[in-house]
Design a protein around this motif. Structure first.
Motif, PDB file in Angstrom:
ATOM      1  N   THR A   1       0.809  -1.229   0.000  1.00 51.56           N
ATOM      2  CA  THR A   1       0.000   0.000   0.000  1.00 51.56           C
ATOM      3  C   THR A   1       0.834   1.266   0.000  1.00 51.56           C
ATOM      4  O   THR A   1       0.289   2.354  -0.132  1.00 51.56           O
ATOM      5  N   VAL A   2       2.157   1.144   0.152  1.00 51.21           N
ATOM      6  CA  VAL A   2       3.023   2.333   0.159  1.00 51.21           C
ATOM      7  C   VAL A   2       4.117   2.175  -0.902  1.00 51.21           C
ATOM      8  O   VAL A   2       3.970   2.624  -2.033  1.00 51.21           O
ATOM      9  N   ASP A   3       5.205   1.520  -0.538  1.00 57.15           N
ATOM     10  CA  ASP A   3       6.356   1.427  -1.443  1.00 57.15           C
ATOM     11  C   ASP A   3       6.052   0.639  -2.716  1.00 57.15           C
ATOM     12  O   ASP A   3       6.560   0.965  -3.793  1.00 57.15           O
TER      13      ASP A   3
ATOM     14  N   ILE B   1       5.944   0.393  -8.034  1.00 54.52           N
ATOM     15  CA  ILE B   1       6.101  -0.659  -9.050  1.00 54.52           C
ATOM     16  C   ILE B   1       4.755  -1.007  -9.666  1.00 54.52           C
ATOM     17  O   ILE B   1       4.622  -1.161 -10.888  1.00 54.52           O
ATOM     18  N   ILE B   2       3.731  -1.110  -8.819  1.00 53.48           N
ATOM     19  CA  ILE B   2       2.417  -1.597  -9.255  1.00 53.48           C
ATOM     20  C   ILE B   2       1.758  -0.660 -10.259  1.00 53.48           C
ATOM     21  O   ILE B   2       1.245  -1.099 -11.302  1.00 53.48           O
ATOM     22  N   VAL B   3       1.763   0.647  -9.958  1.00 53.40           N
ATOM     23  CA  VAL B   3       1.029   1.598 -10.808  1.00 53.40           C
ATOM     24  C   VAL B   3       1.554   1.617 -12.248  1.00 53.40           C
ATOM     25  O   VAL B   3       0.773   1.425 -13.198  1.00 53.40           O
TER      26      VAL B   3
ATOM     27  N   CYS C   1      12.845  -4.693   0.172  1.00 50.75           N
ATOM     28  CA  CYS C   1      12.688  -5.933  -0.609  1.00 50.75           C
ATOM     29  C   CYS C   1      11.524  -5.954  -1.592  1.00 50.75           C
ATOM     30  O   CYS C   1      11.547  -6.734  -2.545  1.00 50.75           O
ATOM     31  N   ILE C   2      10.479  -5.133  -1.361  1.00 50.98           N
ATOM     32  CA  ILE C   2       9.245  -5.323  -2.126  1.00 50.98           C
ATOM     33  C   ILE C   2       9.446  -5.070  -3.614  1.00 50.98           C
ATOM     34  O   ILE C   2       8.850  -5.760  -4.464  1.00 50.98           O
ATOM     35  N   SER C   3      10.287  -4.099  -3.968  1.00 50.71           N
ATOM     36  CA  SER C   3      10.501  -3.832  -5.397  1.00 50.71           C
ATOM     37  C   SER C   3      11.172  -5.022  -6.073  1.00 50.71           C
ATOM     38  O   SER C   3      10.845  -5.358  -7.226  1.00 50.71           O
TER      39      SER C   3
ATOM     40  N   HIS D   1       3.304 -11.679 -14.990  1.00 52.69           N
ATOM     41  CA  HIS D   1       2.881 -10.314 -15.300  1.00 52.69           C
ATOM     42  C   HIS D   1       2.336  -9.724 -14.012  1.00 52.69           C
ATOM     43  O   HIS D   1       2.202 -10.425 -13.004  1.00 52.69           O
ATOM     44  N   ILE D   2       1.999  -8.434 -14.016  1.00 49.10           N
ATOM     45  CA  ILE D   2       1.623  -7.760 -12.769  1.00 49.10           C
ATOM     46  C   ILE D   2       0.345  -8.344 -12.166  1.00 49.10           C
ATOM     47  O   ILE D   2       0.201  -8.421 -10.939  1.00 49.10           O
TER      48      ILE D   2
END
Length: 470
Positions: free
Chosen positions: A84-86, A90-92, A208-210, A221-222
């Protein structure tokens, strides 16, 4: 002795050595009785602990079940920061590319979605009061898992917006409101050191999340990546159902793994049993909720303002390559993991109020060091900034736990967390105004340094008294 009924009685001897005698009996072994004499002893699960209750003592003796609760909260906060933050960084763009949507449209949805989620999360305190902490936590996790899968597989921008709000709301609810409420129940007087450990999950996600999302997106894929994250949340939800209890009493343990704390809490909560619990109206009328919410929000505002511009600062001002600037942020996040624990120890030793004031001063000095021309001063600033990032999430739940206690934590912290979030979300507006008035990074960074100092001064001016007093 695990799994058997135990009854203990503590006596204080009359001699100067203050030896404790514990007489114990085990159900089913009528002929077995024993006497133990010792000067110091440790408490594991329901074994007796130290006779005196020192709320400022730094102790890691939480017992196996206590450490299990801490471990799960680390994971829950990893999901919160990571998804929900970092992770939105990447997600958007990945969602925009995968679906062929305008990335600017998706970016414009993120901020209002976050603000809407802040207000929705506030009501989880009422859900907990009505349906029970454990049940609300587990149900919220499964709903969050479903929301994450739907979010990743959105087929329209409107579906994207709705599922984003749902995912951010539910993930924040199970990690921040429910998770911290469970920790407050388990560790009412040792919350400083416990929050220091649990918020490692935030810094771990930043580091780590990225890597995780990029690896999953490259391999699949995403949409698949977010589906996998949703499944992971559901899997952890199953584990929480099996291994986590809402209170230590339900698990056959003592709060803080300390029988003296258990006795004190029992007396205080029994005395307060006939009094009405804190309502949302009461919480919103309480000046401490607002002052702490705004002050800790200032810390968050400064953090977002600094970190969101850090890559640009190192590339444009310090002459770093992009990869070098990203490495600096990663190093700061790693330092933050250590900082999280150290600030938790400081909280435990000197109290949440004093630790928060010191934090504001530390942040102020660290930001000033960061923007000094001297290279050594800059490295000192990076260290201080990373160290501060680690402690940023510790203090609001620790303060709410201290001031409002186990019974009223969920409602009070729900309100405080919303105020913190709203103030923090003003960071980009403040940044936009400052960047329109002046060029460069120096003025915005100085303003953020002053804002963090103001937050510390606000907290210093509040008179606080803990619910649990020895």
């Amino acid at each position: 002795m695990d799994g058997k009924e135990r009854r203990g009685q503590v006596h204080r001897s009359q001699n100067s050595s203050d030896v404790l005698v514990w007489q114990w009996h085990m159900a089913g072994l009528a002929s077995c009785a024993g006497k133990l004499e010792f000067r110091w002893f440790h408490c594991r699960d329901k074994e007796l602990g130290e006779e005196s209750m020192d709320q400022n003592k730094v102790s890691y003796n939480f017992g196996r079940k206590g450490w299990t609760v801490i471990g799960f909260e680390i994971v829950l906060l990893f999901f919160m920061t990571g998804l929900t933050v970092d992770g939105l960084n990447i997600i958007v763009p990945a969602m925009a590319e995968y679906r062929g949507w305008d990335v600017n449209v998706l970016l414009s949805i993120s901020t209002p979605a976050g603000i809407i989620a802040l207000f929705l999360v506030m009501f989880w305190g009422k859900f907990i009061e009505k349906f029970g902490l454990k049940q609300v936590t587990v149900v919220t996790m499964f709903l969050a898992a479903a929301a994450m899968v739907l979010y990743g597989n959105s087929i329209s921008i409107s579906m994207y917006a709705v599922t984003l709000v749902a995912a951010v709301t539910l993930i924040n609810a199970f990690s921040v409101i429910c998770g911290f409420a469970i920790c407050t129940n388990w560790f009412p007087t040792k919350k400083g050191i416990v929050m220091g450990f649990t918020t490692i999950g935030m810094n771990l996600a930043s580091a780590c999340i990225s890597i995780i999302l990029n690896a999953l997106t490259s391999r699949f894929h995403i949409a698949a990546a977010l589906t996998i994250m949703g499944v992971a949340i559901a899997a952890v939800g199953v584990l929480v159902t099996l291994f986590v209890k809402a209170t230590p009493e339900e698990a056959g343990c003592y709060p803080d793994n300390d029988p003296e704390v258990a006795k004190l809490l029992h007396r205080q909560e029994e005395a307060a049993g006939n009094e009405s619990r804190l309502s949302y109206i009461d919480a919103l009328k309480d000046s401490k909720v607002w002052i702490f919410g705004i002050a800790y929000g200032f810390f968050g505002l400064a953090t977002v303002g600094i970190m969101s511009q850090l890559v640009g600062y190192f590339v444009e001002v310090r002459g770093y390559e992009l990869q070098g600037a990203l490495l600096v942020i990663t190093v700061a996040a790693v330092i933050g993991m250590v900082g999280s624990v150290i600030w938790g120890i400081v909280d435990q030793k000197v109290g949440t109020k004093m630790a928060s004031v010191l934090f504001g001063i530390w942040y102020f000095i660290g930001i000033l060091f960061l923007i000094m021309p001297n290279q050594i001063c800059m490295f000192i600033g990076i260290f201080m900034l990373g160290f501060a990032i680690g402690g940023n999430g510790n203090f609001p739940p620790s303060m709410a736990s201290y001031v409002f206690g186990r019974l009223d934590f969920a409602v009070s912290y729900s309100c405080m967390n919303t105020i913190v979030g709203v103030v923090r979300s003003c960071s980009f507006a403040v940044l936009a105004v400052l960047r329109s008035m002046t060029s460069g990074y120096t003025v915005p960074y100085i303003v953020f340094a002053v804002i963090s100092l103001i937050g510390g001064v606000m907290i210093a001016g509040v008179k606080v008294k803990g619910v649990v007093e020895s």
